[in-house]
Design a protein around this motif. Structure first.
Motif, short mmCIF file in Angstrom:
data_model
loop_
_atom_site.label_atom_id
_atom_site.label_comp_id
_atom_site.label_asym_id
_atom_site.label_seq_id
_atom_site.Cartn_x
_atom_site.Cartn_y
_atom_site.Cartn_z
N ALA A 290 42.23 110.90 -78.58
CA ALA A 290 43.14 109.89 -79.13
C ALA A 290 43.69 108.99 -78.03
N VAL A 291 44.07 109.58 -76.89
CA VAL A 291 44.62 108.78 -75.80
C VAL A 291 43.55 107.87 -75.20
N VAL A 292 42.33 108.38 -75.03
CA VAL A 292 41.24 107.56 -74.50
C VAL A 292 40.97 106.37 -75.40
N HIS A 293 40.87 106.61 -76.70
CA HIS A 293 40.56 105.53 -77.63
C HIS A 293 41.74 104.59 -77.84
N ASP A 294 42.96 105.11 -77.75
CA ASP A 294 44.13 104.24 -77.84
C ASP A 294 44.17 103.27 -76.68
N LYS A 295 43.85 103.73 -75.47
CA LYS A 295 43.81 102.87 -74.30
C LYS A 295 42.76 101.79 -74.47
N LYS A 296 41.61 102.17 -75.05
CA LYS A 296 40.54 101.21 -75.31
C LYS A 296 41.02 100.14 -76.27
N GLN A 297 41.75 100.54 -77.34
CA GLN A 297 42.25 99.57 -78.31
C GLN A 297 43.27 98.63 -77.68
N VAL A 298 44.13 99.16 -76.82
CA VAL A 298 45.13 98.32 -76.16
C VAL A 298 44.44 97.27 -75.30
N LYS A 299 43.37 97.66 -74.59
CA LYS A 299 42.67 96.72 -73.73
C LYS A 299 42.04 95.58 -74.54
N GLN A 300 41.67 95.85 -75.80
CA GLN A 300 40.99 94.84 -76.60
C GLN A 300 41.95 93.84 -77.22
N ARG A 301 43.25 94.15 -77.26
CA ARG A 301 44.21 93.27 -77.90
C ARG A 301 44.42 91.99 -77.10
N ARG B 271 35.88 122.64 -65.80
CA ARG B 271 34.99 121.57 -65.34
C ARG B 271 34.91 120.47 -66.40
N TRP B 272 35.11 119.23 -65.93
CA TRP B 272 34.85 118.04 -66.74
C TRP B 272 33.52 117.44 -66.29
N VAL B 273 32.70 117.07 -67.25
CA VAL B 273 31.47 116.32 -66.98
C VAL B 273 31.51 115.06 -67.84
N VAL B 274 31.40 113.91 -67.18
CA VAL B 274 31.42 112.62 -67.89
C VAL B 274 30.12 111.89 -67.58
N VAL B 275 29.32 111.61 -68.60
CA VAL B 275 28.02 110.95 -68.43
C VAL B 275 28.10 109.57 -69.05
N GLU B 276 27.82 108.56 -68.25
CA GLU B 276 27.86 107.17 -68.73
C GLU B 276 26.56 106.82 -69.43
N ALA C 14 34.54 104.50 -74.34
CA ALA C 14 35.35 104.05 -73.21
C ALA C 14 34.49 104.11 -71.97
N SER C 15 34.93 103.45 -70.91
CA SER C 15 34.17 103.47 -69.66
C SER C 15 34.41 104.77 -68.92
N MET C 16 33.46 105.14 -68.06
CA MET C 16 33.64 106.34 -67.25
C MET C 16 34.84 106.19 -66.33
N LYS C 17 35.08 104.99 -65.83
CA LYS C 17 36.23 104.75 -64.96
C LYS C 17 37.53 105.08 -65.67
N ASP C 18 37.67 104.66 -66.92
CA ASP C 18 38.90 104.92 -67.68
C ASP C 18 39.06 106.42 -67.97
N ILE C 19 37.97 107.09 -68.34
CA ILE C 19 38.04 108.52 -68.67
C ILE C 19 38.40 109.34 -67.44
N VAL C 20 37.70 109.11 -66.35
CA VAL C 20 37.99 109.85 -65.11
C VAL C 20 39.38 109.51 -64.61
N GLY C 21 39.78 108.25 -64.76
CA GLY C 21 41.12 107.86 -64.34
C GLY C 21 42.21 108.58 -65.11
N LEU C 22 42.00 108.77 -66.41
CA LEU C 22 42.97 109.50 -67.23
C LEU C 22 43.06 110.96 -66.80
N ILE C 23 41.91 111.60 -66.58
CA ILE C 23 41.91 113.00 -66.16
C ILE C 23 42.64 113.17 -64.83
N GLY C 24 42.48 112.21 -63.93
CA GLY C 24 43.06 112.33 -62.61
C GLY C 24 44.48 111.83 -62.48
#
Length: 230
Positions: free
Chosen positions: A219-230, A172-177, A79-89
């Protein structure tokens, strides 16, 4: 997934990016009239590994006396860093992945800093809890790394009864693209609360809650990714 991705990607994240992240311990904290020191002991010990994530623990020492556990989860997310950080926030979506959490309230937001109040419904024999937190987002490496620091904070709470009986909480969350749709993600957390029950009874419950939270997050991160691809 971990077993399907090149080990070089983990090497890039672990050896190139993460050493530059400011270390969380040893540390000295001051909260009002209280002051305490947390120091690290020993090495990280792997608790679980599955095709989606790895979970680790190590022991910290509080005020050179009492041992507390620090937990860490590492994930490779498609998933993109934008989507991951957006979910956390996004406090409205927190109950989709945070184990044992009934609701999360947004208490205030200013730029990259926001405050939340999470209501936890704990299983017997533990009692329900509330955690008021301050979260701050920062970026590094030309926005290819995002860090979200979480600290327990009572400054926005009035008349809510017993809040933050987790003790002092630090996460602490660390997300590396690593690519347009590939990120190495790590979450680390500990609290200074005194166990209400013997560790042999309480620790498995907390371990299971931590693992469930991390698995649900993936699961939520990857589910969002799958929804975007539909």
């Amino acid at each position: 997934m971990i077993n399907q991705l090149s080990a070089a990607l983990w090497l890039v994240a672990g050896l190139v990016f993460l050493p530059f992240v400011p270390c969380h311990s040893p540390s000295e904290f001051n909260e009002g009239a209280d002051s305490y020191v947390v120091t690290a002991e020993g090495q990280w010990e792997k608790l679980w590994e599955n095709p989606k994530l790895m979970v680790w623990q190590r022991w910290l020492t509080l005020n050179h006396e009492r041992k507390i556990r620090q937990r860490k989860c590492q994930m490779m997310l498609r998933a993109s860093m934008k989507d991951i950080v957006g979910l956390i926030g996004n406090h409205r979506r927190a109950t989709e992945w945070m184990s044992m959490v009934d609701t999360v309230e947004l208490l205030g937001r200013s730029g990259n800093i926001w405050f939340t109040l999470a209501h936890y419904r704990m299983p017997w024999p533990l009692r329900d809890k509330m955690l008021s937190s301050r979260l701050e987002l920062s970026t590094m490496f030309d926005s290819h790394m995002s860090i979200i620091d979480i600290e327990s904070d009572n400054s926005r709470i009035k008349g809510r009864g017993q809040v933050n009986d987790f003790g002092s909480f630090h996460g602490r969350w660390v997300v590396v693209e690593l690519g347009s749709e590939l990120c190495f993600t790590e979450f680390t957390a500990y609290s200074t609360s005194i166990p209400l029950f013997p560790r042999w009874l309480q620790d498995p419950i907390v371990d299971r809650a931590f693992l469930n939270t991390m698995e649900q997050f993936v699961a939520v991160v990857h589910d969002k990714k799958q929804v975007k691809q539909r």
